[in-house]
Design an enzyme around this catalytic site. Structure first.
Site, mmCIF file in Angstrom:
data_model
loop_
_atom_site.group_PDB
_atom_site.id
_atom_site.type_symbol
_atom_site.label_atom_id
_atom_site.label_comp_id
_atom_site.label_asym_id
_atom_site.label_seq_id
_atom_site.Cartn_x
_atom_site.Cartn_y
_atom_site.Cartn_z
ATOM 1 N N ASN A 11 4.599 -13.518 -40.642
ATOM 2 C CA ASN A 11 6.052 -13.397 -40.539
ATOM 3 C C ASN A 11 6.377 -12.156 -39.706
ATOM 4 O OD1 ASN A 11 8.799 -13.338 -40.854
ATOM 5 N ND2 ASN A 11 8.747 -12.527 -42.941
ATOM 6 N N LYS A 13 9.219 -11.280 -38.576
ATOM 7 C CA LYS A 13 10.587 -10.773 -38.770
ATOM 8 C C LYS A 13 11.242 -10.567 -37.393
ATOM 9 C CE LYS A 13 8.894 -8.682 -42.950
ATOM 10 N NZ LYS A 13 9.198 -7.880 -44.099
ATOM 11 N N GLU A 98 14.669 -10.902 -47.589
ATOM 12 C CA GLU A 98 15.546 -10.174 -46.665
ATOM 13 C C GLU A 98 16.762 -11.014 -46.315
ATOM 14 O OE1 GLU A 98 12.536 -9.234 -43.779
ATOM 15 O OE2 GLU A 98 11.621 -7.852 -45.197
ATOM 16 N N GLY A 174 6.773 -4.748 -47.592
ATOM 17 C CA GLY A 174 6.964 -3.639 -46.660
ATOM 18 C C GLY A 174 6.857 -2.268 -47.295
ATOM 19 N N SER A 212 2.733 -6.678 -48.710
ATOM 20 C CA SER A 212 1.769 -5.644 -48.311
ATOM 21 C C SER A 212 0.327 -6.152 -48.310
ATOM 22 C CB SER A 212 1.924 -4.403 -49.201
ATOM 23 O OG SER A 212 3.232 -3.867 -49.059
HETATM 24 C C1 PEP Z 1 6.991 -10.438 -45.619
HETATM 25 O O1 PEP Z 1 7.639 -10.145 -44.641
HETATM 26 O O2 PEP Z 1 7.153 -11.543 -46.116
HETATM 27 C C2 PEP Z 1 6.027 -9.482 -46.158
HETATM 28 C C3 PEP Z 1 5.315 -9.828 -47.177
HETATM 29 O O3 PEP Z 1 5.954 -8.256 -45.529
HETATM 30 P P1 PEP Z 1 4.779 -7.156 -45.713
HETATM 31 O O4 PEP Z 1 3.472 -7.872 -45.562
HETATM 32 O O5 PEP Z 1 5.025 -6.174 -44.610
HETATM 33 O O6 PEP Z 1 4.935 -6.565 -47.067
#
Ligand code: PEP
Length: 249
Positions: A11, A13, A98, A174, A212
């Site tokens: 993802n 984003k 988000e 994140g 993460s």
């Molecule tokens: C996400 O965007 O769905 C996500 C899990 O981000 P991250 O891996 O950065 O925590």
């Protein structure tokens, strides 16, 4: 051991221009050529066509990060299922926290989006997950059950088998605070129980963990019996790191 094919999704984003997306795909493809897992890239709308073209002839799938439930209409700024299908996009992320948090996406809208995605043969990657406050209050299961019931309300039990669920605890996205293997397993097993209880073929559904995920923790998380893959944010922006996570399957 279950027989569900592992599913690793990137993802991005609101990251990567078309040129950066092209560079990423060219760097990734040779690194994952031997994988048996499903690998999915979720670029911003502007880079979808470029990623679709670059991955042609490979097993890599492409997903949008959102879509509107209507096929067309007066919805400024939105993109519809038929528009994604025309680009040969195969899947769509729905209900990312988000979008729920910053764009007021509701469970009612998500129910319509999940049904619309399936109607257009786009594989929904439906995100669910609790806030830190809900976890601290012992409400994790309640939140997950409510979201699943509401977001899958407009499709029949048989169709649930075609949905990918991503368990994404909001406090782990994140933040660098990954859920422990126990927390991830417990939540993903609970999600499977909820699907089973509503009459869906729960053993077929891929349930991902997101929050993460990094090369250093991927193998441990992906080995859990009810975790069938990962939705990766930050670590998916670098082809080497993302390939290392795919390698952990
Ligand atoms: C996400 O965007 O769905 C996500 C899990 O981000 P991250 O891996 O950065 O925590």
């Amino acid at each position: 051991m279950h027989s569900r094919t592992p599913y690793i999704a990137a993802n991005w984003k609101m990251h990567k221009t078309v040129a950066e997306a092209a560079e990423f795909v060219d760097a990734l493809l040779p690194r994952i050529a031997a994988t048996q897992s499903d690998v999915v890239i979720c670029p911003p709308f502007t880079a979808l066509a470029e990623v679709v073209e670059r991955r042609r002839g490979t097993a890599v799938k492409v997903a949008a990060q959102n879509m509107h439930e209507a096929d067309s209409g007066a919805f400024t700024g939105e993109v519809s299922g038929p528009m994604l299908v025309e680009l040969d996009v195969e899947a769509v992320v729905l209900g990312h926290s988000e979008r729920r948090q910053y764009f007021s996406e509701t469970d009612e809208a998500l129910a319509r989006k999940v049904a619309a995605a399936l109607a257009h043969e786009l594989e929904p990657i439906l995100c669910v997950g609790e806030s830190e406050e809900a976890r601290d209050a012992g409400e994790t299961e309640g939140v997950l059950e409510r979201q699943l019931q509401a977001d899958l309300a407009a499709i029949d039990d048989l169709a649930v088998g075609g949905v990918v669920i991503a368990y994404e605890p909001i406090w782990a996205i994140g933040t660098g605070r990954t859920a422990t293997p126990e927390q991830a397993q417990e939540a993903c097993a609970f999600i499977r129980d909820v699907l089973r209880a509503r009459g869906a073929a729960a053993e077929e559904v891929r349930i991902l963990y997101g929050g993460s995920v990094k090369p250093a923790n991927a193998a441990e998380l992906l080995a859990l019996p009810d975790v069938d893959g990962a939705l990766v944010g930050g670590a998916s922006l670098d082809p080497e790191e993302f390939a290392a996570i795919v390698d952990a399957t």
